[in-house]
Design a protein around this motif. Structure first.
Motif, PDB file in Angstrom:
ATOM      1  N   LEU A 247       0.843  -1.199   0.000  1.00 27.23           N
ATOM      2  CA  LEU A 247       0.000   0.000   0.000  1.00 27.23           C
ATOM      3  C   LEU A 247       0.877   1.248   0.000  1.00 27.23           C
ATOM      4  O   LEU A 247       1.625   1.491   0.947  1.00 27.23           O
ATOM      5  CB  LEU A 247      -0.908   0.000   1.240  1.00 27.23           C
ATOM      6  CG  LEU A 247      -1.839  -1.204   1.411  1.00 27.23           C
ATOM      7  CD1 LEU A 247      -2.633  -1.081   2.698  1.00 27.23           C
ATOM      8  CD2 LEU A 247      -2.775  -1.326   0.216  1.00 27.23           C
ATOM      9  N   LYS A 248       0.779   2.031  -1.028  1.00 30.49           N
ATOM     10  CA  LYS A 248       1.574   3.248  -1.136  1.00 30.49           C
ATOM     11  C   LYS A 248       0.699   4.410  -1.621  1.00 30.49           C
ATOM     12  O   LYS A 248      -0.197   4.222  -2.449  1.00 30.49           O
ATOM     13  CB  LYS A 248       2.737   3.061  -2.118  1.00 30.49           C
ATOM     14  CG  LYS A 248       3.698   1.940  -1.742  1.00 30.49           C
ATOM     15  CD  LYS A 248       4.408   2.203  -0.414  1.00 30.49           C
ATOM     16  CE  LYS A 248       5.347   1.071  -0.048  1.00 30.49           C
ATOM     17  NZ  LYS A 248       5.976   1.273   1.272  1.00 30.49           N
ATOM     18  N   GLY A 249       0.941   5.596  -1.082  1.00 25.36           N
ATOM     19  CA  GLY A 249       0.291   6.815  -1.542  1.00 25.36           C
ATOM     20  C   GLY A 249      -1.221   6.765  -1.432  1.00 25.36           C
ATOM     21  O   GLY A 249      -1.789   6.285  -0.449  1.00 25.36           O
ATOM     22  N   GLU A 250      -1.896   7.305  -2.446  1.00 25.37           N
ATOM     23  CA  GLU A 250      -3.359   7.349  -2.453  1.00 25.37           C
ATOM     24  C   GLU A 250      -3.959   5.952  -2.387  1.00 25.37           C
ATOM     25  O   GLU A 250      -5.044   5.743  -1.839  1.00 25.37           O
ATOM     26  CB  GLU A 250      -3.855   8.074  -3.709  1.00 25.37           C
ATOM     27  CG  GLU A 250      -3.525   9.552  -3.748  1.00 25.37           C
ATOM     28  CD  GLU A 250      -3.994  10.206  -5.043  1.00 25.37           C
ATOM     29  OE1 GLU A 250      -4.318   9.450  -5.986  1.00 25.37           O
ATOM     30  OE2 GLU A 250      -4.021  11.441  -5.115  1.00 25.37           O
ATOM     31  N   ASN A 251      -3.247   4.972  -2.937  1.00 23.41           N
ATOM     32  CA  ASN A 251      -3.735   3.597  -2.932  1.00 23.41           C
ATOM     33  C   ASN A 251      -3.908   3.085  -1.508  1.00 23.41           C
ATOM     34  O   ASN A 251      -4.822   2.295  -1.227  1.00 23.41           O
ATOM     35  CB  ASN A 251      -2.761   2.698  -3.701  1.00 23.41           C
ATOM     36  CG  ASN A 251      -3.218   1.254  -3.714  1.00 23.41           C
ATOM     37  OD1 ASN A 251      -4.357   0.956  -4.048  1.00 23.41           O
ATOM     38  ND2 ASN A 251      -2.322   0.355  -3.343  1.00 23.41           N
ATOM     39  N   ALA A 252      -3.037   3.525  -0.608  1.00 18.03           N
ATOM     40  CA  ALA A 252      -3.127   3.069   0.782  1.00 18.03           C
ATOM     41  C   ALA A 252      -4.414   3.568   1.428  1.00 18.03           C
ATOM     42  O   ALA A 252      -5.160   2.797   2.038  1.00 18.03           O
ATOM     43  CB  ALA A 252      -1.911   3.551   1.570  1.00 18.03           C
ATOM     44  N   MET A 253      -4.678   4.859   1.310  1.00 16.71           N
ATOM     45  CA  MET A 253      -5.899   5.433   1.887  1.00 16.71           C
ATOM     46  C   MET A 253      -7.142   4.787   1.285  1.00 16.71           C
ATOM     47  O   MET A 253      -8.078   4.411   1.991  1.00 16.71           O
ATOM     48  CB  MET A 253      -5.931   6.939   1.635  1.00 16.71           C
ATOM     49  CG  MET A 253      -5.046   7.742   2.551  1.00 16.71           C
ATOM     50  SD  MET A 253      -5.717   7.814   4.230  1.00 16.71           S
ATOM     51  CE  MET A 253      -4.615   9.025   4.958  1.00 16.71           C
ATOM     52  N   SER A 254      -7.135   4.654  -0.025  1.00 17.10           N
ATOM     53  CA  SER A 254      -8.301   4.108  -0.717  1.00 17.10           C
ATOM     54  C   SER A 254      -8.539   2.654  -0.347  1.00 17.10           C
ATOM     55  O   SER A 254      -9.663   2.240  -0.075  1.00 17.10           O
ATOM     56  CB  SER A 254      -8.109   4.238  -2.231  1.00 17.10           C
ATOM     57  OG  SER A 254      -9.150   3.572  -2.928  1.00 17.10           O
ATOM     58  N   ALA A 255      -7.455   1.858  -0.324  1.00 14.14           N
ATOM     59  CA  ALA A 255      -7.598   0.435  -0.030  1.00 14.14           C
ATOM     60  C   ALA A 255      -8.092   0.205   1.390  1.00 14.14           C
ATOM     61  O   ALA A 255      -8.964  -0.634   1.631  1.00 14.14           O
ATOM     62  CB  ALA A 255      -6.265  -0.278  -0.251  1.00 14.14           C
ATOM     63  N   LEU A 256      -7.560   0.952   2.339  1.00 15.17           N
ATOM     64  CA  LEU A 256      -7.921   0.739   3.744  1.00 15.17           C
ATOM     65  C   LEU A 256      -9.283   1.336   4.094  1.00 15.17           C
ATOM     66  O   LEU A 256     -10.140   0.663   4.671  1.00 15.17           O
ATOM     67  CB  LEU A 256      -6.849   1.331   4.656  1.00 15.17           C
ATOM     68  CG  LEU A 256      -5.522   0.581   4.736  1.00 15.17           C
ATOM     69  CD1 LEU A 256      -4.518   1.388   5.540  1.00 15.17           C
ATOM     70  CD2 LEU A 256      -5.705  -0.797   5.351  1.00 15.17           C
ATOM     71  N   PHE A 257      -9.464   2.611   3.741  1.00 14.04           N
ATOM     72  CA  PHE A 257     -10.631   3.347   4.237  1.00 14.04           C
ATOM     73  C   PHE A 257     -11.706   3.590   3.177  1.00 14.04           C
ATOM     74  O   PHE A 257     -12.755   4.147   3.483  1.00 14.04           O
ATOM     75  CB  PHE A 257     -10.174   4.682   4.828  1.00 14.04           C
ATOM     76  CG  PHE A 257      -9.081   4.528   5.843  1.00 14.04           C
ATOM     77  CD1 PHE A 257      -9.356   4.014   7.099  1.00 14.04           C
ATOM     78  CD2 PHE A 257      -7.772   4.866   5.540  1.00 14.04           C
ATOM     79  CE1 PHE A 257      -8.347   3.860   8.039  1.00 14.04           C
ATOM     80  CE2 PHE A 257      -6.755   4.710   6.468  1.00 14.04           C
ATOM     81  CZ  PHE A 257      -7.041   4.198   7.722  1.00 14.04           C
ATOM     82  N   GLY A 258     -11.427   3.163   1.931  1.00 15.89           N
ATOM     83  CA  GLY A 258     -12.387   3.375   0.861  1.00 15.89           C
ATOM     84  C   GLY A 258     -12.286   4.775   0.286  1.00 15.89           C
ATOM     85  O   GLY A 258     -11.565   5.632   0.799  1.00 15.89           O
TER      86      GLY A 258
END
Length: 531
Positions: A247-258
Motif C-alpha cells: 500500500l503506497k500513496g493514495e492507494n493506501a488510503m483508498s484500499a484501507l478506508f475506501g
C-alpha cells in the motif's frame, strides 16, 4: 455466620392476589423466607420510589412467616428498568456503598425478581465480585405440593464443577491444537504462547500484535485465530487480509478506508475499503510497520472509535472489526526513528506474541515435516513419504548448525514439496534427500555470505559503518563468530561448533577461552550478544 439475601422487589410476582388470597399465590420474596432449611437472617430489599406500599406489605408478610428475618429497605430509583446502562450503574452504586462483612455473613443474590435486565446485572456484578456472594434462584412448588416453593443456590466458581471444568479444559486443548494446525509441537515457549493466545482469542476483542521473522507463520496464525473465533460465535463477518508493504500513496488510503467516486484520477466509483469489508469480522494487517503516518493516524481512530472518513468524503462511516497486526520489524525502534506512531503502537500491543523462527524451535522440525507431507498429499492427491534412512538423513541435516532455515517454514514447505514431487511411487529416497540438501546449502550460503548481510550482522554489534573498514575475509570470520555465539547458550558450546576439528587434536580443550579471546579482539562481550 448469618445469611443475608439481596433481592429486588417483584412488582408483579410479589403483588399477586388481593387480601388473604395473596397467600394462595407463590410470591418469591415471601417464599424465600419460608424454607425450613434456608434461614434468611436479613433481607436487603431493593425497590423504586413508586413501590413503598408493596414493600411494606411484603415486609409485614415476611414477619408473619419468618419473624427472625430482618427486612431492610433500599430505595433504588429504576427510571427505566429495561435500560441496561442505567440499571447496571444503579446496582453498582448500591454494591459499592454497601458494607459487606464476608467474614461474618454469607450473601445470597436473589435473581428471580426484577426485569431480565436487572437479573443479568445482578449476575454480572456477582461474577465480577462487586456482590461477594452466591446466586439464589427460586421457583414455585410442583403441582399438588404444600411446599412454599423451590430454591437453588448457584456457586459461580466454575472450578468447583468437575464436569464444566473438564469441558472447559477439553475446549481449551482443542483450541490450542487448532491454532497449531494440529501439529504436536514440543517447544515449551511456543506451546505456552499458543495456550495463552487461545484464551485471548476467545475472551478479548482487543487488537493482537504478532511479530517474528518472515516465514514464521504470522499469516497462518491470524487465519486460525479468525476461524477459531468464528467457530466459537465471536465473529460473524469475514477475514480481510492485506500486506501493508503493497500500500503506497493514495492507494493506501483508498484500499484501507475506501473512497468516494471522483476522489482522485481513476476513482470512477465508490469503494468501501478493507476496514468496511471487515465489519463484524477480522482485519489482518501484515507488515503494519510499512504504513505511512497519515494512514496510521486514521487507523488509530478507527480502532478506538470504530469510525473513519473514506478518502474524498466529508462524511464518517463506521466498521466494528477486530484487528490483528503482523510485523517482522522492531516497531519500538520505528517509533524512535519517527516512522511509526507511539500512540498506535501503545494501542495495538496489549497482546503481543512473537513467533519464533524454525531454527529457534528446531525440536519441532519432525512434526512439521509430517504436517507438510500431509498438506502436500491433500493438494497433490497422492501420498508421499520418506524411507527410514532418507528421513534420518534429512532430519540430521535439518537439525545441524549449518541448516539456517533462513526463510523458516517457507523453506521447509518448498523443500518437502520438491522432494515429494520427485518421489517415484511416493517414496522419498536418500538420493532425493542428498540432492535437496545440496540445493538448500547453496541457497543458504548465497544468502548468508552476501557482503550486505555480513555488514548488517557486524554493524548491529559494533555500530554502523564499522564493517566498512574490514576486509571481506575479516567480515566473513567475524560475522560467522557473531552468528555462532548468538545461537549458542554458552561460550563452551560456541567453541565446540567453531573448533570442531582442531579441538580434538589438543590435550586441553578450553573452548570458552578461545572464544573469549576472539571476541575480545573486537571488544565484544558474549553475554551482551545474547541479551
Amino acid at each position: 455466620m448469618k445469611t443475608v439475601a439481596i433481592s429486588i422487589l417483584g412488582t408483579t410476582l410479589d403483588r399477586r392476589g388481593r387480601g388473604d388470597k395473596r397467600w394462595d399465590k407463590w410470591r418469591p420474596n415471601i417464599s424465600m423466607c419460608q424454607h425450613d432449611d434456608l434461614l434468611i437472617d436479613r433481607l436487603e430489599l431493593l425497590f423504586d420510589n413508586h413501590s413503598q406500599g408493596l414493600a411494606d406489605q411484603v415486609t409485614e408478610d415476611i414477619a408473619r412467616v419468618s419473624p427472625e428475618t430482618e427486612v431492610v429497605h433500599h430505595r433504588v430509583n429504576f427510571q427505566d428498568p429495561w435500560d441496561f446502562e442505567s440499571v447496571y450503574s444503579l446496582l453498582l452504586d448500591f454494591a459499592r456503598g454497601y458494607r459487606f462483612t464476608p467474614s461474618s455473613e454469607n450473601y445470597l443474590i436473589h435473581i428471580t425478581t426484577g426485569t431480565h435486565v436487572a437479573q443479568i446485572c445482578l449476575y454480572l456484578l456477582t461474577e465480577a465480585g462487586y456482590l461477594p456472594g452466591q446466586l439464589l434462584q427460586t421457583s414455585p412448588a410442583k403441582r399438588d405440593s404444600n411446599l412454599p416453593g423451590q430454591y437453588q443456590i448457584i456457586n459461580l466458581d466454575l472450578s468447583k464443577y468437575d464436569q464444566i471444568a473438564s469441558r472447559f479444559q477439553k475446549e481449551h486443548q482443542e483450541g490450542t491444537a487448532y491454532l497449531k494446525g494440529g501439529i504436536e509441537t514440543s517447544n515449551k515457549a511456543f506451546n505456552d504462547m499458543i495456550a495463552q493466545l487461545e484464551k485471548v482469542s476467545i475472551r478479548s476483542n482487543a487488537p493482537i500484535l504478532i511479530t517474528g521473522p518472515t516465514g514464521a507463520g504470522k499469516s497462518q496464525l491470524a487465519q486460525r485465530v479468525y476461524e477459531l473465533r468464528r467457530q466459537r460465535g465471536n465473529l460473524s463477518g469475514q477475514l480481510v487480509a492485506i500486506n501493508c508493504a503493497t500500500l503506497k500513496g493514495e492507494n493506501a488510503m483508498s484500499a484501507l478506508f475506501g473512497h468516494k467516486k471522483g476522489a482522485f484520477t481513476g476513482a470512477s466509483a465508490d469503494r468501501p475499503g478493507l476496514l468496511k469489508q471487515a465489519h463484524q469480522g477480522l482485519l489482518f494487517l501484515d507488515e503494519i510497520g510499512e504504513l505511512g503516518l497519515d494512514e496510521q493516524a486514521m487507523l488509530l481512530r478507527a480502532i478506538e472509535d470504530k469510525r473513519f472518513i473514506p478518502f474524498g468524503s466529508d462524511k464518517e462511516t463506521s466498521s466494528d472489526f477486530q484487528l490483528i497486526a503482523g510485523t517482522n520489524n522492531d516497531l519500538a525502534q520505528r517509533v524512535r526513528e519517527g516512522s511509526f506512531r507511539a500512540d498506535l503502537l501503545a494501542r495495538i500491543d496489549l497482546w503481543t506474541y512473537r513467533l519464533p523462527s524454525l531454527k529457534d524451535r528446531i525440536e519441532d522440525l519432525e512434526p512439521n515435516i509430517d504436517y507438510e507431507l500431509e498438506s502436500f498429499a491433500n493438494k497433490a492427491g497422492y501420498l508421499a513419504g520418506f524411507n527410514k534412512a532418507a528421513r534420518e538423513k534429512y532430519l540430521n541435516f535439518g537439525r545441524a548448525p549449518m541448516a539456517s532455515w533462513s526463510a523458516n517454514f517457507r523453506d521447509l514447505n518448498a523443500s518437502i514439496t520438491r522432494m515429494a514431487t520427485l518421489a517415484d511411487g511416493g517414496r522419498i529416497t536418500e538420493d532425493i534427500v542428498e540432492e535437496e540438501i545440496f540445493r538448500l546449502k547453496q541457497k543458504w550460503q548465497s544468502a548468508e555470505d552476501s557482503e550486505l548481510q555480513l555488514q548488517t550482522i557486524i554493524d548491529a554489534v559494533l555500530g554502523n559503518g564499522r564493517s566498512e573498514a574490514m576486509d571481506y575475509y575479516e567480515q566473513l570470520k567475524l560475522a560467522t563468530l557473531i552468528k555462532i555465539c548468538k545461537e549458542s547458550s554458552s561460550m563452551a558450546e560456541a567453541g565446540r561448533k567453531l573448533f570442531n576439528v582442531s579441538r580434538l587434536k589438543k590435550t586441553s580443550n578450553n573452548d570458552s577461552h578461545r572464544v573469549k579471546q576472539l571476541l575480545g579482539k573486537y571488544g565484544i562481550n558474549f553475554e551482551e550478544l545474547n541479551t
